[in-house]
Design an enzyme around this catalytic site. Sequence first.
Site, PDB file in Angstrom:
ATOM      1  N   SER A 243       8.605  17.890 -15.333  1.00 52.07           N
ATOM      2  CA  SER A 243       7.774  18.977 -15.869  1.00 52.07           C
ATOM      3  C   SER A 243       6.906  18.404 -16.983  1.00 52.07           C
ATOM      4  O   SER A 243       7.213  17.333 -17.521  1.00 52.07           O
ATOM      5  CB  SER A 243       8.698  20.051 -16.459  1.00 52.07           C
ATOM      6  OG  SER A 243       7.973  20.987 -17.222  1.00 52.07           O
TER       7      SER A 243
ATOM      8  N   TYR B 212      15.794  22.979 -21.534  1.00 51.47           N
ATOM      9  CA  TYR B 212      14.898  22.684 -20.409  1.00 51.47           C
ATOM     10  C   TYR B 212      14.178  21.355 -20.651  1.00 51.47           C
ATOM     11  O   TYR B 212      14.131  20.487 -19.769  1.00 51.47           O
ATOM     12  CB  TYR B 212      13.895  23.829 -20.243  1.00 51.47           C
ATOM     13  CG  TYR B 212      13.034  23.719 -19.006  1.00 51.47           C
ATOM     14  CD1 TYR B 212      13.536  24.033 -17.749  1.00 51.47           C
ATOM     15  CD2 TYR B 212      11.707  23.306 -19.096  1.00 51.47           C
ATOM     16  CE1 TYR B 212      12.743  23.932 -16.610  1.00 51.47           C
ATOM     17  CE2 TYR B 212      10.906  23.206 -17.964  1.00 51.47           C
ATOM     18  CZ  TYR B 212      11.430  23.528 -16.722  1.00 51.47           C
ATOM     19  OH  TYR B 212      10.645  23.419 -15.596  1.00 51.47           O
TER      20      TYR B 212
HETATM   21  N1  LIG Z   1       6.630  26.760 -11.870  1.00 46.17           N
HETATM   22  C1  LIG Z   1       6.322  25.984 -12.888  1.00 46.17           C
HETATM   23  O1  LIG Z   1       5.413  26.269 -13.691  1.00 46.17           O
HETATM   24  C2  LIG Z   1       7.057  24.690 -13.093  1.00 46.17           C
HETATM   25  C3  LIG Z   1       6.557  23.797 -14.060  1.00 46.17           C
HETATM   26  C4  LIG Z   1       7.205  22.589 -14.270  1.00 46.17           C
HETATM   27  C5  LIG Z   1       8.338  22.277 -13.530  1.00 46.17           C
HETATM   28  N2  LIG Z   1       8.800  23.176 -12.615  1.00 46.17           N
HETATM   29  C6  LIG Z   1       9.995  22.778 -11.873  1.00 46.17           C
HETATM   30  O2  LIG Z   1       9.725  22.869 -10.498  1.00 46.17           O
HETATM   31  C7  LIG Z   1      10.943  23.092  -9.788  1.00 46.17           C
HETATM   32  C8  LIG Z   1      10.755  24.247  -8.828  1.00 46.17           C
HETATM   33  O3  LIG Z   1      10.484  25.409  -9.602  1.00 46.17           O
HETATM   34  P1  LIG Z   1       9.656  26.658  -9.048  1.00 46.17           P
HETATM   35  O4  LIG Z   1       8.670  26.974 -10.055  1.00 46.17           O
HETATM   36  O5  LIG Z   1       9.280  26.426  -7.638  1.00 46.17           O
HETATM   37  O6  LIG Z   1      10.796  27.777  -9.181  1.00 46.17           O
HETATM   38  P2  LIG Z   1      11.492  28.735  -8.118  1.00 46.17           P
HETATM   39  O7  LIG Z   1      12.429  29.543  -8.934  1.00 46.17           O
HETATM   40  O8  LIG Z   1      10.483  29.390  -7.275  1.00 46.17           O
HETATM   41  O9  LIG Z   1      12.317  27.709  -7.202  1.00 46.17           O
HETATM   42  C9  LIG Z   1      13.467  27.053  -7.660  1.00 46.17           C
HETATM   43  C10 LIG Z   1      14.451  26.972  -6.519  1.00 46.17           C
HETATM   44  O10 LIG Z   1      15.611  26.207  -6.960  1.00 46.17           O
HETATM   45  C11 LIG Z   1      16.747  26.863  -6.424  1.00 46.17           C
HETATM   46  N3  LIG Z   1      17.953  26.538  -7.180  1.00 46.17           N
HETATM   47  C12 LIG Z   1      18.299  26.965  -8.422  1.00 46.17           C
HETATM   48  N4  LIG Z   1      19.509  26.503  -8.735  1.00 46.17           N
HETATM   49  C13 LIG Z   1      19.945  25.770  -7.689  1.00 46.17           C
HETATM   50  C14 LIG Z   1      21.131  25.045  -7.414  1.00 46.17           C
HETATM   51  N5  LIG Z   1      22.149  24.992  -8.288  1.00 46.17           N
HETATM   52  N6  LIG Z   1      21.237  24.391  -6.239  1.00 46.17           N
HETATM   53  C15 LIG Z   1      20.230  24.454  -5.333  1.00 46.17           C
HETATM   54  N7  LIG Z   1      19.100  25.143  -5.520  1.00 46.17           N
HETATM   55  C16 LIG Z   1      18.953  25.791  -6.686  1.00 46.17           C
HETATM   56  C17 LIG Z   1      16.404  28.343  -6.503  1.00 46.17           C
HETATM   57  O11 LIG Z   1      17.254  29.123  -5.676  1.00 46.17           O
HETATM   58  C18 LIG Z   1      14.959  28.346  -6.078  1.00 46.17           C
HETATM   59  O12 LIG Z   1      14.832  28.495  -4.676  1.00 46.17           O
HETATM   60  C19 LIG Z   1      12.014  23.329 -10.857  1.00 46.17           C
HETATM   61  O13 LIG Z   1      12.728  22.121 -11.061  1.00 46.17           O
HETATM   62  C20 LIG Z   1      11.203  23.664 -12.089  1.00 46.17           C
HETATM   63  O14 LIG Z   1      11.889  23.349 -13.283  1.00 46.17           O
HETATM   64  C21 LIG Z   1       8.185  24.366 -12.379  1.00 46.17           C
END
Ligand SMILES: NC(=O)c1ccc[n+]([C@@H]2O[C@H](COP(=O)([O-])OP(=O)(O)OC[C@H]3O[C@@H](n4cnc5c(N)ncnc54)[C@H](O)[C@@H]3O)[C@@H](O)[C@H]2O)c1
Length: 259
Positions: free
Chosen positions: A151, A163
Amino acid sequence: MTYNLDGKTAIVTGGASGIGRKTAERFAAEGANVVVADVVTDGGEETVESIESAGGSATFVETDVTDPDAVEAMVQTAVDTYGGLDIAHNNAGIEGENDPLAEQTEANWKQVMDINLTGVWLCLKYELQEMTANGDGDGDSDSGAIVNTSSIAGLSAAGSSAYAASKHGVIGLTRVATTEYADADVRVNAVCPGVIETPMVEQSAAENPEEIEQFVGMQPLNRMGSPEEIANAVVWLCSDEASFVTGNAYPVDGGFTAL
Ligand SMILES: NC(=O)c1ccc[n+]([C@@H]2O[C@H](COP(=O)([O-])OP(=O)(O)OC[C@H]3O[C@@H](n4cnc5c(N)ncnc54)[C@H](O)[C@@H]3O)[C@@H](O)[C@H]2O)c1
């Protein structure tokens, strides 16, 4: 099709939603067989349906990335169903509590670390065991390619303490895995998304719209990114077009980290 992933097998954790779903769909569109892994069954199966209805090949495996047995079984599913493992996007993650450090609970710290950091370590462990079984050490990076989702909070003070610590840790894991497994022809990179329009951010925006607006305003492109824009980077990093790219963390953040 931009990158030829025909015949390759990819695992995507967190594949039921957001960035993971779009990466899984994109891997499949490029010809890969995809193992979609997530704790959420409905969403995972929807991702598989979306891939299959577009003519691709995918399997859902219910996986909690904090459970070593489940992660080992996830990798074994790739081997049993498709004959091996070439690509992995270790992407499952949660945001956790957004309070200042002194107000956060120990339970939140532990959960964020377990999912975001230990989960990536466990995935790397079992994926590397499988990928290195084929490493011939000839430097052509053909045994495997892995991308971990960090991130902008892995590169800066964006995000809460737990985080940010977990996402900085993901970059450390990425670098060490690179140096330890380059000889086995596995490449390992991290992607660092900025604010991306996914259910995770939609939930944050519902709770604290000003904070999301503030972060978006810190991205010079002055908009949220889309999950497809992260998938574009992940698929490139996992393709042969990135055969000399390993060991680093790549912001895809609308310019956030340039400031
Ligand atoms: N959306 C953003 O702005 C953003 C920015 C930086 C980093 N991220 C990172 O991107 C990744 C995806 O996030 P997103 O935004 O698509 O969120 P999201 O919530 O849409 O997807 C996250 C997925 O991870 C799954 N998950 C959670 N805990 C889990 C576990 N213990 N085992 C297996 N699966 C699990 C959830 O069920 C979900 O389907 C994450 O690591 C998040 O930290 C997101």
